[in-house]
Design an enzyme around this catalytic site. Sequence first.
Site, mmCIF file in Angstrom:
data_model
loop_
_atom_site.group_PDB
_atom_site.id
_atom_site.type_symbol
_atom_site.label_atom_id
_atom_site.label_comp_id
_atom_site.label_asym_id
_atom_site.label_seq_id
_atom_site.Cartn_x
_atom_site.Cartn_y
_atom_site.Cartn_z
ATOM 1 N N ARG A 20 12.989 58.312 36.488
ATOM 2 C CA ARG A 20 13.607 57.464 35.459
ATOM 3 C C ARG A 20 15.085 57.791 35.285
ATOM 4 O O ARG A 20 15.919 56.883 35.208
ATOM 5 C CB ARG A 20 12.877 57.613 34.121
ATOM 6 C CG ARG A 20 11.464 57.037 34.143
ATOM 7 C CD ARG A 20 10.741 57.301 32.850
ATOM 8 N NE ARG A 20 10.661 58.740 32.629
ATOM 9 C CZ ARG A 20 10.386 59.304 31.455
ATOM 10 N NH1 ARG A 20 10.170 58.568 30.396
ATOM 11 N NH2 ARG A 20 10.321 60.619 31.339
ATOM 12 N N ASN A 38 7.776 55.316 32.340
ATOM 13 C CA ASN A 38 6.551 55.794 32.976
ATOM 14 C C ASN A 38 5.357 55.065 32.378
ATOM 15 O O ASN A 38 5.354 54.744 31.180
ATOM 16 C CB ASN A 38 6.360 57.294 32.745
ATOM 17 C CG ASN A 38 7.272 58.140 33.594
ATOM 18 O OD1 ASN A 38 7.844 57.690 34.571
ATOM 19 N ND2 ASN A 38 7.415 59.401 33.213
#
Length: 91
Positions: A20, A38
């Site tokens: 990320r 996520n």
Amino acid sequence: MMRICLHGFVSGKVQGVHFRQHTQEEAERLDLDGWVRNLADGRVEVLLEGEEQAVRELTAWLEHGPERAEVSGLALEEQPLQGIAGFLVRR
């Protein structure tokens, strides 16, 4: 240039490898808007919005991700523009 929006999922070893954070850094470098997060099933979900060439460049990067990632799949679909400003890591 034309702006586009893509939404989708990255699968493989994509959690616990700073996926990320690196996605956000790449998106900001390319001046893209959107978000990354996520999912409980181990995938990463992304929404990318910006100039088509920049979105396609980040799409190509997502196919392999950062150094420690092992991407096994990438599924993206074009969506209507969302009008998002900035690129966020969602939790």
